[in-house]
Design an enzyme around this catalytic site. Structure first.
Site, PDB file in Angstrom:
ATOM      1  N   CYS A  62      79.804  49.463  24.938  1.00 30.86           N
ATOM      2  CA  CYS A  62      80.585  48.543  24.108  1.00 30.86           C
ATOM      3  C   CYS A  62      80.265  48.709  22.619  1.00 30.86           C
ATOM      4  O   CYS A  62      79.111  48.565  22.215  1.00 30.86           O
ATOM      5  CB  CYS A  62      80.304  47.108  24.544  1.00 30.86           C
ATOM      6  SG  CYS A  62      81.037  45.863  23.464  1.00 30.86           S
ATOM      7  N   TYR A 199      91.823  49.825  19.831  1.00 34.25           N
ATOM      8  CA  TYR A 199      92.206  49.089  21.035  1.00 34.25           C
ATOM      9  C   TYR A 199      93.675  48.687  20.986  1.00 34.25           C
ATOM     10  O   TYR A 199      94.390  48.763  21.989  1.00 34.25           O
ATOM     11  CB  TYR A 199      91.325  47.844  21.199  1.00 34.25           C
ATOM     12  CG  TYR A 199      89.919  48.164  21.628  1.00 34.25           C
ATOM     13  CD1 TYR A 199      89.580  48.212  22.976  1.00 34.25           C
ATOM     14  CD2 TYR A 199      88.927  48.433  20.694  1.00 34.25           C
ATOM     15  CE1 TYR A 199      88.288  48.523  23.381  1.00 34.25           C
ATOM     16  CE2 TYR A 199      87.640  48.747  21.084  1.00 34.25           C
ATOM     17  CZ  TYR A 199      87.324  48.790  22.421  1.00 34.25           C
ATOM     18  OH  TYR A 199      86.049  49.113  22.822  1.00 34.25           O
TER      19      TYR A 199
END
Length: 330
Positions: A62, A199
């Site tokens: 992450c 994203y």
């Protein structure tokens, strides 16, 4: 192919994982973090800085959690705040731990030995129904989550433990008052266009939405390239490394290995098309141990390729690019 990394033997998940990242309009909209308390040096603070009191839950995969790992090492907090690392695989139950040690780099839950990160969220707030995200800054004394917003966690780590860390790390603040307006300005568009922009590009479900975001992304990379080209030092704001550099790095180090292919961010590559960003990236990775030591390409590549089954249904992890990051002299 002598530089080829050893291919992973990890199989793709057998159980289909379905995740709807985008809304009906085709746009990916990131939800706000839920726990927003603060560790503070102020007298009487609910969460006071203490050695061994706080525990950090992270994923090497992450980028948001990566910020906190870098900061923890930069500020000499490794003996003050301990860490548990989830498995790179994220399924319908969220991030899971690795109690049997099958995934190099992952750990069990060192505090409660739970199987999933979500169990800790529900321990902190029974009936919790939000997202189970990393990083999580946990307070062992009150057995609750202090904060799960990376941008706030790193600022706590910058300053709030200075009374108890080794003297050589005290007073080092990557968000100095004289540069705050510049840092805030650059952080704003880097977050929207680049950190979150990859994203918004990759999770778009309509062609026009994808094209809008990938165009914005590369315009902003061009903007970063120009800033670094004109900088009087190796960093975004000149000779002084700041939070702006720290927050940009996790996206850029993932860009060529993951985002170009997996998120269709393929108008260009950092290594071939952005020489000043490429030089900046390699300086951070090769010259400052906090960056290289917290970057785990195996976790990064496996997570995106094997978790996002909707986007990569066979869970095949690309072997390239080779190498993941070039040496400094390249």
């Amino acid at each position: 192919m002598s530089n080829l990394a050893n291919p992973t033997s990890t199989e793709a998940p057998k159980k289909p994982v379905f995740m709807d990242f985008a809304a009906k309009d085709g746009e990916y909209k990131r939800k706000a973090s839920s726990f927003r308390d603060q560790i503070s040096r102020k007298a009487g603070a609910k969460f006071a800085p203490e050695k061994g009191r706080y525990h950090l839950y992270v994923s090497f995969a992450c980028p948001w959690a990566h910020r906190t790992l870098i900061t923890r090492k930069l500020k000499g907090l490794e003996d003050i705040i301990y860490v548990s690392v989830v498995d790179w695989f994220f399924d319908n139950n969220g991030w899971r731990f690795d109690p049997e040690g099958k995934i190099p780099g992952s750990t069990k839950d060192d505090l409660y030995n739970v199987k999933y990160l979500g169990d800790l969220y529900r321990k902190a707030e029974p009936g919790y129904e939000g997202r189970f995200t990393v990083p999580v800054l946990w307070d062992k004394k009150t057995e609750t989550i202090v904060n799960n917003e990376s941008s706030e966690i790193i600022r706590m780590l910058f300053t709030e433990f200075d009374d108890i860390i080794d003297e050589k790390y005290r007073g080092i603040n990557y968000y100095p008052e004289n540069l705050r307006s510049q840092i805030d300005e650059i952080n704003g568009w880097i977050y929207d266009d680049i950190n979150n922009g990859v994203y918004k590009t990759g999770f778009a479900t309509k062609q026009e939405v994808y094209e809008d975001h990938v165009t914005i992304l590369f315009k902003s990379l061009d903007r970063i390239e120009t800033i670094l080209k004109n900088s009087d030092g190796p960093y975004l704001l000149g000779k002084e490394f700041t939070e702006a550099d720290l927050r940009l790095y996790p996206t850029i180090v993932r860009f060529d290995p993951v985002y170009v292919q997996h998120f269709k961010c393929n108008i260009g590559m950092i290594r071939h098309d952005f020489p000043h960003i490429h030089k900046w990236l390699r300086h951070l990775y090769w010259d400052i141990p906090a960056f290289k030591d917290t970057t785990n390409f195996e976790h990064i590549k496996n997570h995106y390729s094997k978790t996002h089954v909707k986007y990569n249904p066979f869970g095949i992890t690309p072997l390239g690019p080779v190498p993941h990051i070039y040496p400094k002299e390249k």
